[in-house]
Design an enzyme around this catalytic site. Structure first.
Site, PDB file in Angstrom:
ATOM      1  N   ASP A  33       0.818  -1.212   0.000  1.00  0.00           N
ATOM      2  CA  ASP A  33       0.000   0.000   0.000  1.00  0.00           C
ATOM      3  C   ASP A  33       0.853   1.264   0.000  1.00  0.00           C
ATOM      4  O   ASP A  33       2.018   1.244   0.387  1.00  0.00           O
ATOM      5  CB  ASP A  33      -0.866   0.049   1.268  1.00  0.00           C
ATOM      6  CG  ASP A  33      -2.059  -0.866   1.204  1.00  0.00           C
ATOM      7  OD1 ASP A  33      -2.138  -1.696   0.289  1.00  0.00           O
ATOM      8  OD2 ASP A  33      -2.921  -0.760   2.106  1.00  0.00           O
ATOM      9  N   HIS A  84      -5.948   2.950  -4.187  1.00  0.00           N
ATOM     10  CA  HIS A  84      -5.907   3.205  -2.739  1.00  0.00           C
ATOM     11  C   HIS A  84      -6.360   4.638  -2.440  1.00  0.00           C
ATOM     12  O   HIS A  84      -5.942   5.225  -1.459  1.00  0.00           O
ATOM     13  CB  HIS A  84      -4.487   2.940  -2.235  1.00  0.00           C
ATOM     14  CG  HIS A  84      -4.344   2.717  -0.763  1.00  0.00           C
ATOM     15  ND1 HIS A  84      -5.223   1.952  -0.024  1.00  0.00           N
ATOM     16  CD2 HIS A  84      -3.413   3.156   0.119  1.00  0.00           C
ATOM     17  CE1 HIS A  84      -4.825   1.929   1.239  1.00  0.00           C
ATOM     18  NE2 HIS A  84      -3.740   2.660   1.361  1.00  0.00           N
ATOM     19  N   HIS A  88      -5.680   9.361   0.348  1.00  0.00           N
ATOM     20  CA  HIS A  88      -5.505   8.516   1.545  1.00  0.00           C
ATOM     21  C   HIS A  88      -6.153   9.128   2.784  1.00  0.00           C
ATOM     22  O   HIS A  88      -5.638   9.051   3.890  1.00  0.00           O
ATOM     23  CB  HIS A  88      -4.013   8.250   1.796  1.00  0.00           C
ATOM     24  CG  HIS A  88      -3.759   7.040   2.637  1.00  0.00           C
ATOM     25  ND1 HIS A  88      -3.741   7.077   4.018  1.00  0.00           N
ATOM     26  CD2 HIS A  88      -3.487   5.752   2.295  1.00  0.00           C
ATOM     27  CE1 HIS A  88      -3.465   5.857   4.480  1.00  0.00           C
ATOM     28  NE2 HIS A  88      -3.316   5.046   3.451  1.00  0.00           N
ATOM     29  N   HIS A 178       3.775  -2.239   3.057  1.00  0.00           N
ATOM     30  CA  HIS A 178       3.870  -0.885   2.491  1.00  0.00           C
ATOM     31  C   HIS A 178       5.207  -0.768   1.764  1.00  0.00           C
ATOM     32  O   HIS A 178       6.214  -1.296   2.242  1.00  0.00           O
ATOM     33  CB  HIS A 178       3.763   0.173   3.595  1.00  0.00           C
ATOM     34  CG  HIS A 178       2.444   0.129   4.303  1.00  0.00           C
ATOM     35  ND1 HIS A 178       2.156  -0.789   5.301  1.00  0.00           N
ATOM     36  CD2 HIS A 178       1.321   0.847   4.112  1.00  0.00           C
ATOM     37  CE1 HIS A 178       0.911  -0.610   5.718  1.00  0.00           C
ATOM     38  NE2 HIS A 178       0.379   0.373   5.000  1.00  0.00           N
TER      39      HIS A 178
END
Length: 183
Positions: A33, A84, A88, A178
């Site tokens: 991510d 995503h 964010h 990540h």
């Protein structure tokens, strides 16, 4: 040539955190991510490619804007990509804002990489701020995770991440990692 990452039809418009594996294969999904980032995403790609492992990268639209060449490398080396959101954010939002967050990221992904995606991961795993509702309505597959590596925690070590993945993974699991944003 346009690539399409849309997921199996039985998952479209649904939220999943693990899939059933119909054999005795030890198969898990590695997901990253918050990218793309510059050097750190390239380092992740180098490691994955060295070990012939494919992963799925969930991109933030504003990062995609900053690192288009890295995004192209991800797709060119055979990895899947997902959405995503643009910024964010964890904040509740209207359907109009959720639409912009998701569709602007999907549009830029396609423009930069020629890859279309219908895979979505909500920032922070938040299911109730309007993003997942919009994604579901538009038949995105919302992919959560079955193992949170906690790799973004302060002072976490590689050994702790590995131990968490090995001890908590089951076939069909989805591992949250990540590819930048910190050490």
């Amino acid at each position: 040539e346009t690539l399409a990452f849309i997921g199996p039809s039985q998952y479209r418009g649904k939220t999943i955190s693990q899939v059933k594996i119909l054999s005795d294969q030890k198969l898990i999904a590695l997901t990253f991510d918050d990218g793309p980032w510059g050097k750190s995403t390239e380092q992740v790609l180098d490691i994955l490619n060295k070990h012939e492992v494919k992963a799925t990268f969930f991109w933030i639209g504003s990062h995609l804007q900053r690192y288009p060449e890295v995004a192209r490398d991800v797709v060119k080396t055979g990895h899947a990509v997902g959405n995503h959101s643009w910024s964010h954010t964890y904040q509740p939002m209207s359907e109009e804002v959720a639409k912009k967050e998701i569709e602007n990221t999907s549009y830029l992904t396609a423009k930069i990489t020629q890859a279309q995606t219908r895979l979505f991961r909500p920032p922070g795993g938040i299911l109730t701020n309007g993003l997942v509702e919009y994604a579901t309505k538009k038949k995105y597959t919302t992919l959560m995770w079955s193992v949170d590596t906690q790799d973004s925690a302060p002072k976490v070590t590689a050994e702790k991440i590995i131990k968490r993945v090995v001890s908590h993974s089951k076939p069909g699991g989805i591992i949250l990692l990540h590819d930048g944003g910190g050490d």
